[in-house]
Scaffold this motif. Structure first.
Motif, short mmCIF file in Angstrom:
data_model
loop_
_atom_site.label_atom_id
_atom_site.label_comp_id
_atom_site.label_asym_id
_atom_site.label_seq_id
_atom_site.Cartn_x
_atom_site.Cartn_y
_atom_site.Cartn_z
N VAL A 206 -65.58 -13.98 -66.17
CA VAL A 206 -65.91 -15.40 -66.13
C VAL A 206 -64.51 -16.20 -66.17
O VAL A 206 -64.39 -17.27 -65.40
N VAL A 207 -63.61 -15.80 -67.05
CA VAL A 207 -62.26 -16.25 -67.27
C VAL A 207 -61.61 -16.20 -65.69
O VAL A 207 -61.11 -16.91 -65.21
N LEU A 208 -61.58 -14.94 -65.13
CA LEU A 208 -61.22 -14.82 -63.97
C LEU A 208 -61.91 -15.50 -62.70
O LEU A 208 -61.08 -16.23 -61.82
N ALA A 209 -63.22 -16.06 -62.77
CA ALA A 209 -63.65 -16.63 -61.97
C ALA A 209 -63.10 -18.24 -61.80
O ALA A 209 -62.90 -18.78 -61.00
N TYR A 210 -62.81 -18.62 -63.41
CA TYR A 210 -62.17 -19.93 -63.47
C TYR A 210 -60.78 -19.99 -62.97
O TYR A 210 -60.40 -20.75 -62.26
N GLU A 211 -60.00 -19.10 -63.37
CA GLU A 211 -58.44 -18.87 -63.34
C GLU A 211 -58.22 -18.73 -61.72
O GLU A 211 -56.90 -19.22 -61.53
N SER A 212 -58.96 -18.12 -61.09
CA SER A 212 -58.89 -17.95 -59.71
C SER A 212 -59.03 -19.07 -58.89
O SER A 212 -58.59 -19.02 -57.60
N GLY A 213 -59.76 -20.10 -59.42
CA GLY A 213 -60.30 -21.14 -58.51
C GLY A 213 -61.51 -20.93 -57.89
O GLY A 213 -61.98 -22.04 -57.08
#
Length: 221
Positions: A206-213
């Motif tokens: 989830v965090v990667l989904a947000y941080e990657s855009g």
């Protein structure tokens, strides 16, 4: 049997969780810690499947303790769930970034706590979906806006689509319905995406989904 370590500086809180968890046929409390340093030491000794970790504790707080546990390769497989008093705790999103598999509000309903423990050990769903979606949206909205999706070149289009749905808090069953595939197929896509990105669990995905855009704040469907 799911073995749980309780880490909280309030003995009354630990006693309440122990009474609930030990009453379950598939869950047992392996130990109790009154601060973060003790929690890290006991995890190394007892190797529980899951740690219920208070964020605010003396000597070593829950965030530092969580990082110490999740960054230790010898403790791979130990899941940490953060306990918070308030739904909009300022440290919650940082806790997930530190390696926590999710979080629970301390006054959560007993049935929800039990479902959460079993879910995080099974790796099948992010904890407390309703609260989780609100919290991640709140703290992701406070983070700087990513320019564009990056770091996802190794994913297929379907894997990117699945990752986006994980990012807005959907379970495997909900993803399966959205994509008109079987829950097993959805779970396989999620697992492959985690492996390719080196994500420890769904919370990190989830965090990667947000941080990657790939997912932007407010995209809760």
């Amino acid at each position: 049997m799911i073995r749980v370590l309780l880490a909280d500086d309030q003995s009354l809180v630990r006693a309440g969780f122990r009474a609930l968890l030990d009453a379950q046929p598939d869950i047992e409390v392996a130990g109790e810690a009154a601060d973060g340093a003790e929690a890290v030491r006991m995890v190394g000794e007892l190797r529980p499947e899951i740690v219920l970790m208070d964020i605010r504790m003396p000597h070593l707080d829950g965030l530092a303790a969580t990082r110490a546990i999740t960054e230790d390769a010898r403790l791979d497989g130990v899941k940490v769930v953060m306990l918070t008093t308030f739904e909009l705790d300022e440290y919650v999103f940082e806790a997930i970034r530190s390696g926590a598999s999710g979080f629970l509000v301390k006054d959560t309903e007993p049935d929800e706590l039990l479902r959460a423990v079993r879910a995080v050990v099974g790796g099948d769903a992010l904890l407390s979906p309703g609260v989780t979606r609100r919290l991640i949206a709140e703290f992701a909205a406070r983070s700087k806006e990513p320019a564009a999706a990056t770091g996802l070149s190794g994913l297929t289009e379907r894997e990117r689509e699945v990752m986006a749905l994980v990012g807005i808090g959907l379970s495997n069953e909900e993803i399966a319905r959205r994509l008109v595939v079987s829950p097993l197929t959805a779970k396989t896509h999620v697992s492959r995406t985690m492996v390719k990105l080196g994500a420890r669990d769904r919370a990190q995905l989830v965090v990667l989904a947000y941080e990657s855009g790939l997912v932007r704040p407010g995209w809760l469907g």
